[in-house]
Design a protein around this motif. Structure first.
Motif, mmCIF file in Angstrom:
data_model
loop_
_atom_site.group_PDB
_atom_site.id
_atom_site.type_symbol
_atom_site.label_atom_id
_atom_site.label_comp_id
_atom_site.label_asym_id
_atom_site.label_seq_id
_atom_site.Cartn_x
_atom_site.Cartn_y
_atom_site.Cartn_z
ATOM 1 N N CYS A 99 0.904 -0.988 -0.121
ATOM 2 C CA CYS A 99 -0.515 0.047 -0.298
ATOM 3 C C CYS A 99 0.845 1.027 0.336
ATOM 4 N N THR A 100 0.963 2.001 -0.563
ATOM 5 C CA THR A 100 1.358 3.461 -0.696
ATOM 6 C C THR A 100 0.783 4.624 -0.307
ATOM 7 N N SER A 102 -0.332 7.687 1.897
ATOM 8 C CA SER A 102 -0.067 7.935 3.048
ATOM 9 C C SER A 102 -1.065 8.469 4.105
ATOM 10 N N CYS A 115 -5.659 0.063 -1.680
ATOM 11 C CA CYS A 115 -4.408 -0.698 -2.990
ATOM 12 C C CYS A 115 -4.465 -1.879 -2.554
ATOM 13 N N LEU A 120 0.650 -4.390 -5.587
ATOM 14 C CA LEU A 120 1.729 -3.228 -5.310
ATOM 15 C C LEU A 120 2.947 -4.844 -5.012
ATOM 16 N N GLY A 126 9.347 2.884 0.130
ATOM 17 C CA GLY A 126 8.096 3.588 -0.001
ATOM 18 C C GLY A 126 6.931 2.500 0.465
ATOM 19 N N THR A 127 6.971 2.088 0.558
ATOM 20 C CA THR A 127 5.406 0.917 0.364
ATOM 21 C C THR A 127 4.997 0.267 1.425
ATOM 22 N N SER A 128 4.335 0.272 2.218
ATOM 23 C CA SER A 128 3.646 -0.208 3.628
ATOM 24 C C SER A 128 2.846 -1.475 2.999
ATOM 25 N N ARG A 164 5.797 2.427 6.046
ATOM 26 C CA ARG A 164 6.029 2.922 4.476
ATOM 27 C C ARG A 164 8.153 3.737 4.415
#
Ligand SMILES: [Zn+2]
Length: 276
Positions: A99-100, A102, A115, A120, A126-128, A164
């Motif tokens: 998930c990207t 914020s 997401c 992804l 930067g991806t959670s 992230r």
């Protein structure tokens, strides 16, 4: 019965920790259970070795002795592989995804799963990482508050496991720890009550057959009725020690502040079991 005392080394011990220790050692002592110490330093930015040393020293001064996790010290930061393994295991049976979004983009406590089907990669910078939760009530009987129903998908949506910046979340780390260490009874402050349903759900997804039991106790408020923070000068154990207050008096203060004893009743750590 195995419970745990799990401070974060992000500040010094205060009366709120002592209240928690009274419940943890008291309930364990009354039920013939054991206490495991766990240093919850999953927050690598705020955790500091000097706080850990001070926590251990203050705990010893108070007289609360863990049965497990002291030699060697049990730290979350010493076993990152455990969380990686748990994530891999979880991904075999549950929908784990990248998930990207914020926090600002999500805009609420509850994540709407936008997401979920984007495919992804979960290992990208930067991806959670989240896990899909299916709708449904989690019911549990709190040992102090009685029966409680929570619906994790309505409260938080798909649970965040890693943020992230690449840090494991509190929810994921403690749930993995509680499952792997065979913690049967979680005793903690009422500020964490809302986390319980989602942790029970996550533990099931991680393969736990029977959920842990939970006890949520009252929090100590300061003179303004606010929850104590580690910055609170008037309630720090170091400050009380420096004023010449004895361990028995400190335990008595904390017990009185959560309504377990009348004010001004000193109590040695060895006797907290008598309160339960
Ligand atoms: Zn997202």
């Amino acid at each position: 019965m195995l419970t745990r005392f799990a401070p974060s080394p992000t500040g010094y011990l205060h009366l709120g920790h002592v209240a928690n220790a009274i419940y943890v050692w008291g309930v364990a002592g009354a039920r013939g259970g054991r206490v495991r110490l766990r240093i919850e330093d999953h927050d690598r930015i705020r955790s500091r070795p000097e706080f850990e040393r001070a926590l251990l020293e203050d705990l010893e001064w108070l007289g609360f002795v863990p049965h497990e996790g002291l030699d060697p010290i049990d730290r979350q930061s010493d076993r990152p592989g455990i969380y990686e393994d748990a994530l891999r295991q979880l991904a075999r049976t549950a929908h784990v995804y990248g998930c990207t979004c914020s926090r600002k983009e999500i805009g609420s406590e509850r994540y709407d799963g936008r997401c979920r089907d984007r495919g992804l990669p979960i290992a990208a910078a930067g991806t959670s990482i989240r896990v899909r939760l299916e709708p449904g009530i989690e019911h549990f009987d709190d040992l102090r508050l009685g029966p409680i129903d929570q619906e994790p998908t309505a409260q938080c949506g798909d649970l965040l496991l890693k943020d992230r910046d690449g840090h494991w979340t509190y929810q994921f780390a403690v749930t993995v720890d509680d499952v792997q260490q065979g913690i049967t009874t979680v005793i903690r402050g009422a500020d964490l009550l809302a986390s319980t349903g989602r942790q029970i759900r996550l533990a099931k997804l991680l393969g736990r057959a029977a959920p842990a039991q939970y006890l949520h106790h009252p929090l100590i408020a300061n003179a303004h009725g606010e929850k104590l923070s580690k910055a609170a000068r008037d309630t720090g154990i170091r400050e009380l020690r420096a004023q010449g207050v004895s361990p028995e008096e400190v335990i008595g203060l904390a017990a009185a502040a959560v309504g377990l004893l009348p004010a001004g009743t000193p109590l040695p750590a060895a006797d907290v079991r008598r309160l339960f």
